[in-house]
Structures are given as C-alpha cells and as structure tokens.
Write a protein that holds these residues in place. Sequence first.
Motif, short mmCIF file in Angstrom:
data_model
loop_
_atom_site.label_atom_id
_atom_site.label_comp_id
_atom_site.label_asym_id
_atom_site.label_seq_id
_atom_site.Cartn_x
_atom_site.Cartn_y
_atom_site.Cartn_z
N LEU A 1 -11.48 55.77 46.29
CA LEU A 1 -10.42 54.85 45.85
C LEU A 1 -10.90 53.97 44.70
N MET B 1 -10.90 55.99 41.56
CA MET B 1 -9.52 56.16 41.08
C MET B 1 -9.05 54.90 40.35
N ARG B 2 -9.25 53.75 40.98
CA ARG B 2 -8.82 52.47 40.38
C ARG B 2 -9.51 52.22 39.05
N ASN C 1 -10.77 54.26 36.95
CA ASN C 1 -10.43 55.21 35.90
C ASN C 1 -8.92 55.37 35.68
N ILE D 1 -6.68 56.77 37.65
CA ILE D 1 -6.24 58.12 38.04
C ILE D 1 -5.83 58.13 39.50
N ARG D 2 -5.09 59.18 39.90
CA ARG D 2 -4.59 59.26 41.28
C ARG D 2 -5.09 60.49 42.03
N ARG D 3 -5.88 61.33 41.33
CA ARG D 3 -6.37 62.56 41.95
C ARG D 3 -7.84 62.76 41.61
N LEU D 4 -8.60 63.22 42.59
CA LEU D 4 -10.03 63.48 42.38
C LEU D 4 -10.38 64.87 42.93
N THR E 1 -6.11 62.97 46.88
CA THR E 1 -5.19 62.16 46.08
C THR E 1 -5.00 60.79 46.71
N GLU E 2 -4.51 59.89 45.88
CA GLU E 2 -4.18 58.55 46.36
C GLU E 2 -3.22 58.64 47.55
#
Length: 128
Positions: free
Chosen positions: A95, A98-99, A101, A103-106, A119-120
Amino acid sequence: MSGVFDKPVREIMTSPVVTVMFSDPVIAAVDKMISHDIGAVVVISAGKPVGIITERDILKRVILEERDPRSTFCQDIMSKPLITVRPDTPLSEALAIMRRNGIRRLPVVEKGELVGIVTEKDIIRKIL
C-alpha cells in the motif's frame, strides 16, 4: 486490523495475470481487458514483465492522441519502468508503494517471473 496489513501479498494476489506481448497491437490489450473485465494488463518481453497498460494509458496515449489501436503497439504506450513487489511483501508495504508512486496495481514478481498482481481494490476487500 493491523494483522491484515502484516499478511504477505501472495495471500490476496490474483494469479495467473492477464498479459500481452510488448509487440502486440493495443487493440489486443483492449480485447483482453474487456473479456476479463479488468482495468490493466501486464506487458511481457522475452518472458519477463516490462510494463503495464491501464485503461488510463489507453485513453491518454491512444484515444486523446488519435492513434490507431490496431497499428499502435503495447510497448509504445505502456507505463514503465514496472514497479513490482515480491510475494512475501507485507500488504502495508504494498500500500505504501502504491501511495508513493500514485498507482493502484502492483505486479508480483519472484525470481524475474510474474506470479501475480495485487490491486488497491484487493487490499480494501481484504480489510472490509
């Protein structure tokens, strides 16, 4: 609640991941997103994940620029470098990545191999 955030991404990641080849036309990515009801595909080159294409990438880099999705290649519009995590990465760290960068997917990568995607939305579902 904190126990959830300590769990590794492998426990909630989606596998296998829907992918396209870097040399595929963008329309192939669109077809896969629609048929799998997903918002992104991971781009593969020489068997390795090298980028990601999201709905937003297609809107910004194809539609807005009036490019033809049949003659534009995935490698030309993918987001790169690909930001990834390992299967044992804690959800809290995923998480934070994601925050940081935006983005919502890794994609989840182990020894260079794409093994899943988190994903988020996956994390939120796990928490609730």
